[in-house]
Design a protein around this motif. Structure first.
Motif, short mmCIF file in Angstrom:
data_model
loop_
_atom_site.label_atom_id
_atom_site.label_comp_id
_atom_site.label_asym_id
_atom_site.label_seq_id
_atom_site.Cartn_x
_atom_site.Cartn_y
_atom_site.Cartn_z
N PRO A 86 20.06 91.51 1.15
CA PRO A 86 19.05 92.36 0.69
C PRO A 86 17.37 92.30 0.85
O PRO A 86 16.59 93.67 1.13
CB PRO A 86 19.36 92.93 -0.73
N GLU A 87 16.87 91.14 0.49
CA GLU A 87 15.70 91.13 0.03
C GLU A 87 14.85 91.06 1.84
O GLU A 87 13.92 90.81 1.73
CB GLU A 87 15.38 89.52 -0.12
N ASP A 88 15.60 91.37 2.63
CA ASP A 88 15.38 91.00 4.18
C ASP A 88 14.46 92.87 4.10
O ASP A 88 14.28 92.81 5.74
CB ASP A 88 16.23 90.89 5.10
N THR A 89 15.04 93.53 3.15
CA THR A 89 14.76 95.17 3.75
C THR A 89 13.33 95.11 3.78
O THR A 89 12.28 94.43 2.88
CB THR A 89 15.85 96.01 2.50
N ALA A 90 12.98 95.33 4.79
CA ALA A 90 11.83 95.80 5.72
C ALA A 90 11.32 96.48 6.18
O ALA A 90 11.81 96.85 7.72
CB ALA A 90 11.11 94.63 5.28
N VAL A 91 10.05 96.90 6.93
CA VAL A 91 9.84 97.24 7.86
C VAL A 91 8.83 96.19 8.55
O VAL A 91 8.05 95.17 8.74
CB VAL A 91 8.18 98.29 8.00
N TYR A 92 9.47 95.85 9.84
CA TYR A 92 9.50 94.63 10.43
C TYR A 92 8.44 95.07 11.58
O TYR A 92 8.61 95.87 13.14
CB TYR A 92 10.55 93.97 11.45
N TYR A 93 7.39 94.16 11.75
CA TYR A 93 6.38 94.28 13.04
C TYR A 93 6.19 93.56 13.69
O TYR A 93 6.03 92.37 13.47
CB TYR A 93 4.75 95.22 12.21
N CYS A 94 5.68 93.21 15.09
CA CYS A 94 5.84 92.92 15.95
C CYS A 94 4.32 93.11 16.24
O CYS A 94 3.46 93.69 16.03
CB CYS A 94 6.36 92.82 17.74
N ALA A 95 3.15 91.26 17.28
CA ALA A 95 2.16 91.51 17.09
C ALA A 95 1.79 89.50 18.02
O ALA A 95 2.79 89.35 17.97
CB ALA A 95 1.46 91.25 15.70
N ALA A 96 0.33 90.60 18.72
CA ALA A 96 -0.06 89.16 19.57
C ALA A 96 -1.23 89.08 19.53
O ALA A 96 -1.71 89.51 18.66
CB ALA A 96 0.11 90.41 21.02
N THR A 97 -1.14 87.56 19.56
CA THR A 97 -2.36 86.89 19.02
C THR A 97 -3.07 85.89 20.40
O THR A 97 -1.78 85.53 20.73
CB THR A 97 -2.65 86.10 18.17
N GLY A 98 -4.48 85.97 20.82
CA GLY A 98 -5.10 85.18 21.90
C GLY A 98 -5.09 83.79 21.48
O GLY A 98 -6.30 82.69 22.40
N GLY A 99 -5.46 83.85 19.98
CA GLY A 99 -5.89 82.31 19.05
C GLY A 99 -4.54 81.92 19.04
O GLY A 99 -3.44 81.43 19.06
N TYR A 100 -5.11 80.65 18.24
CA TYR A 100 -4.36 79.15 18.21
C TYR A 100 -3.05 79.49 16.69
O TYR A 100 -2.27 78.80 16.50
CB TYR A 100 -5.32 77.79 18.22
N SER A 101 -3.88 79.62 15.89
CA SER A 101 -2.73 79.96 14.78
C SER A 101 -2.35 81.25 14.73
O SER A 101 -2.71 82.28 15.29
CB SER A 101 -4.68 80.07 13.45
N TYR A 102 -1.21 81.37 14.39
CA TYR A 102 -0.11 82.97 13.96
C TYR A 102 0.04 83.11 12.93
O TYR A 102 0.88 83.79 12.85
CB TYR A 102 0.21 82.77 15.30
N TYR A 103 -0.06 82.76 11.56
CA TYR A 103 0.75 82.38 10.18
C TYR A 103 -0.51 83.79 9.81
O TYR A 103 0.57 83.91 8.51
CB TYR A 103 0.19 81.43 9.56
N THR A 104 -1.12 83.60 9.94
CA THR A 104 -1.85 84.97 8.87
C THR A 104 -2.04 86.37 9.89
O THR A 104 -2.59 86.22 10.79
CB THR A 104 -3.11 84.93 8.46
N ALA A 105 -1.86 87.47 9.22
CA ALA A 105 -2.00 88.93 9.74
C ALA A 105 -3.27 89.32 10.90
O ALA A 105 -3.45 89.62 11.38
CB ALA A 105 -1.67 90.02 9.09
N GLY A 106 -4.51 89.11 9.97
CA GLY A 106 -5.48 88.68 10.41
C GLY A 106 -6.09 88.22 11.83
O GLY A 106 -6.99 88.17 12.64
N GLN A 107 -5.22 87.47 12.35
CA GLN A 107 -5.44 86.42 13.63
C GLN A 107 -4.85 87.68 14.81
O GLN A 107 -4.89 86.62 16.07
CB GLN A 107 -4.71 85.10 13.43
N TYR A 108 -4.15 87.86 14.27
CA TYR A 108 -3.60 89.21 15.75
C TYR A 108 -4.46 90.47 16.21
O TYR A 108 -5.36 91.30 15.30
CB TYR A 108 -1.71 90.27 15.04
#
Length: 121
Positions: A86-108
């Protein structure tokens, strides 16, 4: 442009497979990620895969249950979600980044529109 689909309503313990199709960008040049936004919370990292698919990483709460994969010939990335809670309930988004780091939304650089996943107990 990224187009995500595959969300839905599932019982706890069930599985879903999210897909994200890319167009208008050189898909194979981008690291891809999945994020989620639970009700009342911010957007958080779920999983990521490197541009050639040689590396993956997951947030601790989904490691061992979720699998991210991609096919650069099909310009598509997937998120296989097993043993859903139940805790997986959420809106899921895919995203693409050209950077080397991919853990934070701001990198995308690019984001899909989101797909709702609801897990009932």
């Amino acid at each position: 442009q990224l187009q995500a689909c595959g969300g839905g309503l599932v019982q706890a313990g069930g599985s879903l497979r999210l897909s994200c199709a890319a167009s208008g960008l050189t898909f194979s040049a981008y690291n891809m990620g999945w994020f989620r936004r639970a009700p009342g919370k911010g957007r958080t990292f779920v999983a990521a895969i490197t541009s050639r698919g040689l590396g993956t990483d997951y947030t601790d709460s989904v490691r061992g249950r979720f699998t991210i994969s991609r096919d650069n010939a099909k310009n598509t990335v997937w998120l296989q979600m097993n043993s859903l809670k139940p805790e997986d309930t959420a809106v899921y988004y895919c995203a693409a980044t050209g950077g080397y780091s991919y853990y934070t939304a701001g990198q995308y650089d690019y984001w899909g529109q989101g797909t709702q996943v609801t897990v009932s107990s």
